[in-house]
Design an enzyme around this catalytic site. Structure first.
Site, PDB file in Angstrom:
ATOM      1  CE1 TYR A  59       7.449  -6.806  21.250  1.00 40.22           C
ATOM      2  CE2 TYR A  59       6.890  -6.167  23.496  1.00 40.22           C
ATOM      3  CZ  TYR A  59       7.418  -7.081  22.601  1.00 40.22           C
ATOM      4  OH  TYR A  59       7.905  -8.274  23.068  1.00 40.22           O
ATOM      5  CE  LYS A  63       5.353  -9.828  21.175  1.00 43.63           C
ATOM      6  NZ  LYS A  63       5.714 -11.131  20.601  1.00 43.63           N
TER       7      LYS A  63
END
Length: 134
Positions: A59, A63
């Site tokens: 994750y 990002k």
């Protein structure tokens, strides 16, 4: 990791490219990419921050890729305002509804940056408080 990048990175690129013709025809084109506080290398490397203790890889890495793409698009399209935002730890299905704020509170920075003036910032990472360090 592949599934996370497919959604967070490649999906964002596909949507942006699909809308480029409309954005280029707009008098005040704006793109707001949803990033995360976990994408701040400064925060992730600073003991005592909530990002420092985060154990995941996919994750935050996805990002960070969103941030780089945001900066590159902002450079490639200087007539557009293209920024990334961190909506905060929002109560959603993604985190098993453990977030500390409502969806409406998380959406505030997204809506605010979607309304940025043509001379407003571009190529940055922002949260409700202001600029986030890379």
């Amino acid at each position: 990791m592949r599934r996370t990048f497919e959604t967070n990175v490649f999906g964002m690129v596909r949507v942006t490219h699909a809308f480029l013709p409309l954005l280029q025809g707009s008098a005040a084109p704006v793109v707001v990419n949803v990033s995360s506080g976990l994408s701040s290398l400064t925060r992730v490397a600073t003991p005592g921050t909530s990002a420092y203790a985060y154990p995941g890889v996919a994750y935050p890495a996805s990002k960070i890729a969103v941030n780089m793409i945001t900066v590159q698009y902002a450079t490639a399209f200087p007539n557009m305002r293209i920024n990334a935002v961190e909506p905060g730890f929002t109560k959603t299905d993604l985190n098993g509804n453990t977030g500390i704020q409502t969806v409406e509170q998380g959406a505030e920075i997204i809506v605010r940056m979607a309304q940025v003036d043509p001379d407003g910032p571009t190529g940055g990472l922002f949260d409700a408080e202001g600029t986030i360090p890379w």
